[in-house]
Write a protein that holds these residues in place. Sequence first.
Motif, mmCIF file in Angstrom:
data_model
loop_
_atom_site.group_PDB
_atom_site.id
_atom_site.type_symbol
_atom_site.label_atom_id
_atom_site.label_comp_id
_atom_site.label_asym_id
_atom_site.label_seq_id
_atom_site.Cartn_x
_atom_site.Cartn_y
_atom_site.Cartn_z
ATOM 1 N N ILE A 5 0.850 -1.200 0.000
ATOM 2 C CA ILE A 5 0.000 0.000 0.000
ATOM 3 C C ILE A 5 0.892 1.259 0.000
ATOM 4 C CG2 ILE A 5 -1.782 1.233 1.317
ATOM 5 C CD1 ILE A 5 -2.612 -1.608 2.417
ATOM 6 N N PRO A 6 0.793 2.096 -1.055
ATOM 7 C CA PRO A 6 1.711 3.231 -1.183
ATOM 8 C C PRO A 6 1.798 4.120 0.060
ATOM 9 C CG PRO A 6 0.473 2.943 -3.211
ATOM 10 C CD PRO A 6 -0.118 1.977 -2.221
ATOM 11 N N ALA A 7 0.665 4.442 0.694
ATOM 12 C CA ALA A 7 0.705 5.350 1.858
ATOM 13 C C ALA A 7 1.492 4.736 3.012
ATOM 14 C CB ALA A 7 -0.715 5.693 2.300
ATOM 15 N N VAL A 8 1.423 3.422 3.142
ATOM 16 C CA VAL A 8 2.176 2.727 4.201
ATOM 17 C C VAL A 8 3.667 2.890 3.911
ATOM 18 C CG1 VAL A 8 2.731 0.460 5.201
ATOM 19 C CG2 VAL A 8 0.340 1.050 4.686
ATOM 20 N N ARG A 9 4.038 2.700 2.646
ATOM 21 C CA ARG A 9 5.458 2.795 2.285
ATOM 22 C C ARG A 9 5.990 4.208 2.524
ATOM 23 N NH1 ARG A 9 6.921 -1.928 0.585
ATOM 24 N NH2 ARG A 9 9.042 -1.112 0.567
ATOM 25 N N VAL A 10 5.191 5.213 2.171
ATOM 26 C CA VAL A 10 5.636 6.602 2.364
ATOM 27 C C VAL A 10 5.948 6.832 3.848
ATOM 28 C CG1 VAL A 10 4.882 9.022 2.290
ATOM 29 C CG2 VAL A 10 4.427 7.510 0.340
ATOM 30 N N ALA A 11 5.046 6.388 4.714
ATOM 31 C CA ALA A 11 5.231 6.597 6.160
ATOM 32 C C ALA A 11 6.458 5.851 6.682
ATOM 33 C CB ALA A 11 3.969 6.159 6.908
ATOM 34 N N MET A 12 6.641 4.614 6.236
ATOM 35 C CA MET A 12 7.762 3.805 6.737
ATOM 36 C C MET A 12 9.105 4.324 6.206
ATOM 37 S SD MET A 12 6.349 1.651 8.722
ATOM 38 C CE MET A 12 5.090 2.878 9.017
ATOM 39 N N VAL A 13 9.128 4.682 4.930
ATOM 40 C CA VAL A 13 10.381 5.157 4.321
ATOM 41 C C VAL A 13 10.848 6.435 5.016
ATOM 42 C CG1 VAL A 13 11.388 6.101 2.190
ATOM 43 C CG2 VAL A 13 10.035 3.991 2.113
ATOM 44 N N ASP A 14 9.890 7.283 5.368
ATOM 45 C CA ASP A 14 10.214 8.522 6.075
ATOM 46 C C ASP A 14 10.897 8.205 7.410
ATOM 47 O OD1 ASP A 14 9.990 11.335 6.222
ATOM 48 O OD2 ASP A 14 8.459 11.062 7.781
ATOM 49 N N MET A 15 10.319 7.263 8.157
ATOM 50 C CA MET A 15 10.926 6.859 9.438
ATOM 51 C C MET A 15 12.326 6.290 9.210
ATOM 52 S SD MET A 15 7.978 4.834 11.607
ATOM 53 C CE MET A 15 9.063 4.385 12.944
ATOM 54 N N GLN A 16 12.446 5.455 8.183
ATOM 55 C CA GLN A 16 13.729 4.766 7.921
ATOM 56 C C GLN A 16 14.828 5.763 7.559
ATOM 57 O OE1 GLN A 16 12.296 2.067 4.920
ATOM 58 N NE2 GLN A 16 10.976 1.054 6.407
ATOM 59 N N ARG A 17 14.489 6.750 6.734
ATOM 60 C CA ARG A 17 15.518 7.733 6.340
ATOM 61 C C ARG A 17 15.953 8.546 7.554
ATOM 62 N NH1 ARG A 17 12.726 9.321 0.608
ATOM 63 N NH2 ARG A 17 13.656 7.614 -0.593
ATOM 64 N N LYS A 18 14.997 8.870 8.427
ATOM 65 C CA LYS A 18 15.360 9.645 9.628
ATOM 66 C C LYS A 18 16.298 8.830 10.517
ATOM 67 C CE LYS A 18 11.733 13.007 9.921
ATOM 68 N NZ LYS A 18 10.338 12.717 9.572
ATOM 69 N N LEU A 19 16.014 7.519 10.625
ATOM 70 C CA LEU A 19 16.866 6.665 11.471
ATOM 71 C C LEU A 19 18.300 6.601 10.938
ATOM 72 C CD1 LEU A 19 14.361 3.734 12.127
ATOM 73 C CD2 LEU A 19 15.417 5.135 13.901
ATOM 74 N N ALA A 20 18.449 6.716 9.623
ATOM 75 C CA ALA A 20 19.784 6.588 9.020
ATOM 76 C C ALA A 20 20.561 7.908 9.022
ATOM 77 C CB ALA A 20 19.661 6.071 7.597
ATOM 78 N N GLU A 21 19.888 8.993 9.404
ATOM 79 C CA GLU A 21 20.528 10.310 9.325
ATOM 80 C C GLU A 21 21.699 10.473 10.287
ATOM 81 O OE1 GLU A 21 17.598 13.422 9.804
ATOM 82 O OE2 GLU A 21 16.916 13.079 7.742
#
Length: 220
Positions: free
Chosen positions: A102-118
């Motif tokens: 589900i695209p909206a799920v991916r958008v939310a998760m990817v956002d969290m993941q990129r922040k964790l990698a910062e």
Amino acid sequence: MTKVAIDGPAGAGKSTISKKVASRLGFVYIDTGAMYRTVGLKAVRCGIDTTDAEGVTSILPKLDIDIRHEGVEQYIYLDGENVSDKIRTPEISMAASNVSAIPAVRVAMVDMQRKLAENHDVVMDGRDIGSFVLPDAEVKIFLTASVDARAQRRYQELMGKGEVVSFDEVKKDMIQRDTNDSTRAASPLVVADGAQVIDTSELNLEESIEKVVEYVRSNI
Ligand code: DC
């Protein structure tokens, strides 16, 4: 910050290998599959059909997921509860595969993941890490194994936890998830540009870890 992206199909040993590799390198390990599993668990708990994109999308604004690290272990919390073990059942595996399309799920998760990698050196594992989440990762690995080898490992893991499952059922689920994960429209599982393919069918765990650590060390 150094980023190591490890992608591949279910049961290729990604989590176990990535965790050990992170520990050897002194990096933070991030298991992105656990995030999709937690969304799946939340949907199941809310009585929402996990293939219903609108229904699942409606729970995202109130979704309370928290990732905590203790050493190299990652624990995942849903609404303040540690659900790290509860997300590992066959039912939630399939729910995760469904909600991850589900695209909206991916958008939310990817956002969290990129922040964790910062702010950390990371080893992040998933399906779209090298291709989409961290396209500028210094090292990209596509970890794979034959469907039989992967089903056998997952079967033993589930039996070890006391789950009552049959090998055929595990293999059927794995094929179903492979198909879901690689044919969905949103960020399907692909070998990222520049990724090194490592096949672990014929390797035991220690050999797989060695091979990955060696590749990472010679590429950072
Ligand atoms: O790696 P895993 O089996 O814990 O992942 C659970 C599901 O989440 C899997 O079916 C695919 C999906 N997933 C994804 O779509 N993208 C990721 N980065 C990680 C997992």
